[in-house]
Design a protein around this motif. Structure first.
Motif, PDB file in Angstrom:
ATOM      1  N   ILE A 243       0.856  -1.182   0.000  1.00 35.93           N
ATOM      2  CA  ILE A 243       0.000   0.000   0.000  1.00 35.93           C
ATOM      3  C   ILE A 243       0.896   1.236   0.000  1.00 35.93           C
ATOM      4  N   PRO A 244       0.707   2.158  -0.921  1.00 34.44           N
ATOM      5  CA  PRO A 244       1.528   3.377  -0.951  1.00 34.44           C
ATOM      6  C   PRO A 244       1.369   4.176   0.346  1.00 34.44           C
ATOM      7  N   PRO A 245       2.407   4.822   0.802  1.00 27.96           N
ATOM      8  CA  PRO A 245       2.342   5.552   2.077  1.00 27.96           C
ATOM      9  C   PRO A 245       1.319   6.683   2.077  1.00 27.96           C
ATOM     10  N   GLU A 246       1.034   7.263   0.916  1.00 31.31           N
ATOM     11  CA  GLU A 246       0.090   8.385   0.863  1.00 31.31           C
ATOM     12  C   GLU A 246      -1.356   7.934   0.742  1.00 31.31           C
ATOM     13  N   ALA A 247      -1.587   6.628   0.588  1.00 29.46           N
ATOM     14  CA  ALA A 247      -2.941   6.116   0.380  1.00 29.46           C
ATOM     15  C   ALA A 247      -3.771   6.188   1.651  1.00 29.46           C
ATOM     16  N   SER A 248      -5.080   6.347   1.495  1.00 29.43           N
ATOM     17  CA  SER A 248      -6.026   6.258   2.611  1.00 29.43           C
ATOM     18  C   SER A 248      -6.428   4.800   2.804  1.00 29.43           C
ATOM     19  N   CYS A 249      -6.697   4.441   4.058  1.00 26.01           N
ATOM     20  CA  CYS A 249      -7.076   3.058   4.357  1.00 26.01           C
ATOM     21  C   CYS A 249      -8.384   3.027   5.142  1.00 26.01           C
ATOM     22  N   VAL A 250      -9.306   2.192   4.679  1.00 25.39           N
ATOM     23  CA  VAL A 250     -10.556   1.914   5.393  1.00 25.39           C
ATOM     24  C   VAL A 250     -10.497   0.451   5.817  1.00 25.39           C
ATOM     25  N   SER A 251     -10.684   0.198   7.095  1.00 22.51           N
ATOM     26  CA  SER A 251     -10.563  -1.180   7.583  1.00 22.51           C
ATOM     27  C   SER A 251     -11.920  -1.761   7.951  1.00 22.51           C
ATOM     28  N   PHE A 252     -11.964  -3.076   7.824  1.00 22.24           N
ATOM     29  CA  PHE A 252     -13.115  -3.868   8.241  1.00 22.24           C
ATOM     30  C   PHE A 252     -12.554  -5.013   9.072  1.00 22.24           C
ATOM     31  N   ILE A 253     -12.654  -4.883  10.388  1.00 20.60           N
ATOM     32  CA  ILE A 253     -12.040  -5.835  11.320  1.00 20.60           C
ATOM     33  C   ILE A 253     -13.158  -6.553  12.036  1.00 20.60           C
ATOM     34  N   CYS A 254     -13.431  -7.777  11.581  1.00 21.14           N
ATOM     35  CA  CYS A 254     -14.690  -8.397  11.974  1.00 21.14           C
ATOM     36  C   CYS A 254     -14.704  -9.857  11.508  1.00 21.14           C
ATOM     37  N   ARG A 255     -15.555 -10.667  12.151  1.00 22.71           N
ATOM     38  CA  ARG A 255     -15.797 -11.992  11.607  1.00 22.71           C
ATOM     39  C   ARG A 255     -16.491 -11.855  10.256  1.00 22.71           C
TER      40      ARG A 255
ATOM     41  N   PHE B 165      -8.358  -1.063   1.220  1.00 20.17           N
ATOM     42  CA  PHE B 165      -9.201  -1.667   2.248  1.00 20.17           C
ATOM     43  C   PHE B 165      -8.420  -2.750   2.990  1.00 20.17           C
ATOM     44  N   LEU B 166      -8.442  -2.677   4.310  1.00 23.67           N
ATOM     45  CA  LEU B 166      -7.797  -3.669   5.168  1.00 23.67           C
ATOM     46  C   LEU B 166      -8.887  -4.543   5.783  1.00 23.67           C
ATOM     47  N   VAL B 167      -8.938  -5.792   5.386  1.00 23.76           N
ATOM     48  CA  VAL B 167      -9.961  -6.716   5.883  1.00 23.76           C
ATOM     49  C   VAL B 167      -9.287  -7.725   6.799  1.00 23.76           C
ATOM     50  N   VAL B 168      -9.610  -7.647   8.083  1.00 20.90           N
ATOM     51  CA  VAL B 168      -9.008  -8.520   9.089  1.00 20.90           C
ATOM     52  C   VAL B 168     -10.096  -9.414   9.666  1.00 20.90           C
ATOM     53  N   GLY B 169      -9.948 -10.720   9.490  1.00 22.66           N
ATOM     54  CA  GLY B 169     -10.933 -11.649  10.014  1.00 22.66           C
ATOM     55  C   GLY B 169     -11.142 -12.805   9.064  1.00 22.66           C
ATOM     56  N   HIS B 170     -11.891 -13.786   9.528  1.00 28.59           N
ATOM     57  CA  HIS B 170     -12.216 -14.931   8.686  1.00 28.59           C
ATOM     58  C   HIS B 170     -13.618 -15.386   9.035  1.00 28.59           C
TER      59      HIS B 170
ATOM     60  N   VAL C 276      -4.846  -6.858  16.472  1.00 32.67           N
ATOM     61  CA  VAL C 276      -5.528  -6.016  15.485  1.00 32.67           C
ATOM     62  C   VAL C 276      -5.171  -4.543  15.644  1.00 32.67           C
ATOM     63  N   ALA C 277      -4.573  -4.176  16.780  1.00 29.10           N
ATOM     64  CA  ALA C 277      -4.273  -2.764  17.026  1.00 29.10           C
ATOM     65  C   ALA C 277      -3.404  -2.141  15.927  1.00 29.10           C
ATOM     66  N   PRO C 278      -2.352  -2.812  15.434  1.00 31.60           N
ATOM     67  CA  PRO C 278      -1.558  -2.183  14.365  1.00 31.60           C
ATOM     68  C   PRO C 278      -2.369  -1.872  13.114  1.00 31.60           C
ATOM     69  N   TRP C 279      -3.311  -2.749  12.763  1.00 35.61           N
ATOM     70  CA  TRP C 279      -4.115  -2.511  11.562  1.00 35.61           C
ATOM     71  C   TRP C 279      -5.123  -1.401  11.797  1.00 35.61           C
ATOM     72  N   MET C 280      -5.612  -1.284  13.025  1.00 32.55           N
ATOM     73  CA  MET C 280      -6.476  -0.146  13.347  1.00 32.55           C
ATOM     74  C   MET C 280      -5.691   1.156  13.276  1.00 32.55           C
ATOM     75  N   ALA C 281      -4.447   1.128  13.790  1.00 34.71           N
ATOM     76  CA  ALA C 281      -3.613   2.333  13.772  1.00 34.71           C
ATOM     77  C   ALA C 281      -3.314   2.773  12.343  1.00 34.71           C
ATOM     78  N   ALA C 282      -3.243   1.811  11.422  1.00 35.43           N
ATOM     79  CA  ALA C 282      -2.970   2.133  10.018  1.00 35.43           C
ATOM     80  C   ALA C 282      -4.217   2.582   9.267  1.00 35.43           C
ATOM     81  N   SER C 283      -5.355   2.538   9.916  1.00 38.66           N
ATOM     82  CA  SER C 283      -6.626   2.868   9.266  1.00 38.66           C
ATOM     83  C   SER C 283      -6.984   4.336   9.480  1.00 38.66           C
TER      84      SER C 283
ATOM     85  N   THR D 291     -12.420   3.044  10.232  1.00 38.40           N
ATOM     86  CA  THR D 291     -12.811   1.640  10.341  1.00 38.40           C
ATOM     87  C   THR D 291     -14.328   1.585  10.401  1.00 38.40           C
ATOM     88  N   VAL D 292     -14.925   0.569   9.809  1.00 38.90           N
ATOM     89  CA  VAL D 292     -16.389   0.541   9.691  1.00 38.90           C
ATOM     90  C   VAL D 292     -16.966  -0.727  10.303  1.00 38.90           C
ATOM     91  N   SER D 293     -18.214  -0.602  10.740  1.00 40.18           N
ATOM     92  CA  SER D 293     -19.009  -1.743  11.186  1.00 40.18           C
ATOM     93  C   SER D 293     -20.315  -1.725  10.405  1.00 40.18           C
TER      94      SER D 293
END
Length: 430
Positions: free
Chosen positions: A231-243, A274-279, A308-315, A318-320
């Motif tokens: 992911i380029p450093p200037e890019a915006s990130c939206v995360s989905f951290i969820c089952r 988009f950062l998708v964390v979960g299975h 998951v904290a590092p991925w949240m910090a990079a976001s 984050t959405v639910s």
């Protein structure tokens, strides 16, 4: 002597061994765990057991299902525990009335002799436990269709609700304490008739170990983390951290991603990833979207992550998209890690986001009507377009709001509740 797992009888309950009986009051933590994943209730029980053990005022003991991911986690942590066989129809009404479950539970209770039992999932088990003379504290986390008229489907699910409701309602007075993880869940259960209006129930919000999340987030090299997933450093990130399953309405995120990409291109915004964390059982649909979509490389499928904290910090956001949430642990965790959360206004999430620390103006930017994916799209884009100063102001207010849900505060309240129940029992036994 602990109950051993009998080699010739794989259905026998397994119990952990302890050389010396505990001097502190033993608290038995009981719930149904998923056969193939670890959910929010399992996280709650695991964290509580660790905190009680470290606090040295109570001796935690977990009852879980044999061979599940949660069972393995508890084993690895060395937490005293016993297991009940994982029967067919786990978490269904059939499991509720499985006689062998009660035989196993009776044997465990007889062996461990807990001072009290803290139940986190069950329909009639708490009555069984109370009938054996053990005090019961029940935390209601929100359990989906069997306890929610608004989301159950016609047919068997509706019949299940009609059976569950009078059972649960009749058993409420037998509990020593009944806690709800949010006022919304408390009110809904009363309005739908699961809990008598005059019952003595209370709200006890979940706790989050804020210090641990903040430390992990602060030590995250965001540029390096982005680079590790191209992911380029200037890019915006939206995360989905969820089952990634139906319970969490996970497929709605794919619709959201489609809309966000289209709007970003239209507005000529910086690249969006988009950062998708979960299975979960809907993970294949995410993999298919990634493989077939022209912008599929923008979605990073990271699977299960221990931290998951590092991925949240990079976001940035984050959405639910869940349509039912008893509390919303991930929302508080995101606030602690410096990500702006956007969520459907369901369950306890409005209570998490709305308070004097945030104000209604900020809360309204973060909450959208349930199921309105277009409103969520616009809310996310508005947050991505904030100036650095505006973003920092929002984050500071959210950090102060997160402090309300600090785990130490929660644990202090819960331990006091335990002590009150034990004191009441001691008075009654005189």
């Amino acid at each position: 002597m602990p109950l051993p797992e009998t080699p010739n009888n794989p259905n026998a309950p397994e119990a952990s061994e302890e050389s010396n009986p505990p001097l502190r009051p033993r608290v038995l933590l009981y719930g149904y765990d998923y056969p193939d994943k670890i959910g929010g209730i399992e996280r709650y029980i695991f964290l509580l057991a660790q905190a009680l053990r470290n606090g040295k005022r109570f001796d935690p003991f977990i009852v879980c299902s044999h061979g599940t991911p949660f069972h393995r986690q508890v084993q690895q942590a060395g937490i005293p525990h016993a297991t009940i066989p994982l029967e067919p129809g786990h978490r269904s009404i059939f499991a509720t009335f499985n006689p062998w479950r009660y035989v196993c539970l009776w044997r465990i209770l007889r062996q461990e002799k807990p001072a009290l039992v803290h139940v986190h999932w069950g329909r009639v088990e708490h009555a069984f436990i109370r009938g054996l003379g053990f005090p019961v504290v029940y935390t209601f986390h929100s359990y989906g269709a069997p306890f929610n008229l608004s989301i159950c489907k016609p047919g068997p699910q509706r019949w299940l609700v009609q059976l569950t409701k009078p059972l649960f309602r009749a058993l409420v007075p037998h509990l020593n304490r009944l806690y709800f993880v949010s006022g919304a869940e408390q009110q809904r259960m009363i309005e739908e008739g699961f809990v008598p209006p005059n019952s003595s129930t209370q709200v006890m919000y979940n706790g989050v170990p804020l210090a641990a999340f903040r430390q992990q987030a602060s030590h995250t090299d965001i540029s390096a983390l982005k680079q590790s997933v191209n992911i380029p450093p200037e890019a915006s990130c939206v995360s989905f951290i969820c089952r990634l399953d139906t319970d969490k309405n996970a497929l709605a995120f794919l619709d959201l991603a489609e809309r966000l990409l289209a709007e970003s291109i239209k507005r000529k915004r910086p690249p969006l990833y988009f950062l998708v964390v979960g299975h979960g059982d809907q993970a294949p649909a995410f993999a298919q979207w990634q493989a077939e979509h022209p912008q599929g490389s923008r979605m990073k499928l990271l699977g299960h992550q221990q931290q998951v904290a590092p991925w949240m910090a990079a976001s940035d956001v984050t959405v639910s998209v869940s349509l039912q949430e008893g509390f919303g642990l991930r929302i508080v965790e995101a606030m602690a890690c410096g990500a702006l959360p956007v969520s459907y206004a369901v369950g306890g999430i409005p209570e998490v986001l709305m308070g004097p620390e945030t104000g209604t103006d900020l809360a309204h930017k973060l909450l959208v009507p349930p199921g309105n994916i277009e409103a969520m799209t616009q809310a996310v884009l508005a947050l991505l377009d904030l100036s650095p100063a505006e973003r920092q102001q929002h984050l500071e207010r959210l950090q102060r709001r997160a402090d309300v849900f600090d785990y130490n505060r929660f644990l202090q309240h819960l331990e006091q509740a335990y002590q009150n129940v034990l004191a009441e029992r001691s008075t009654q036994n005189r």
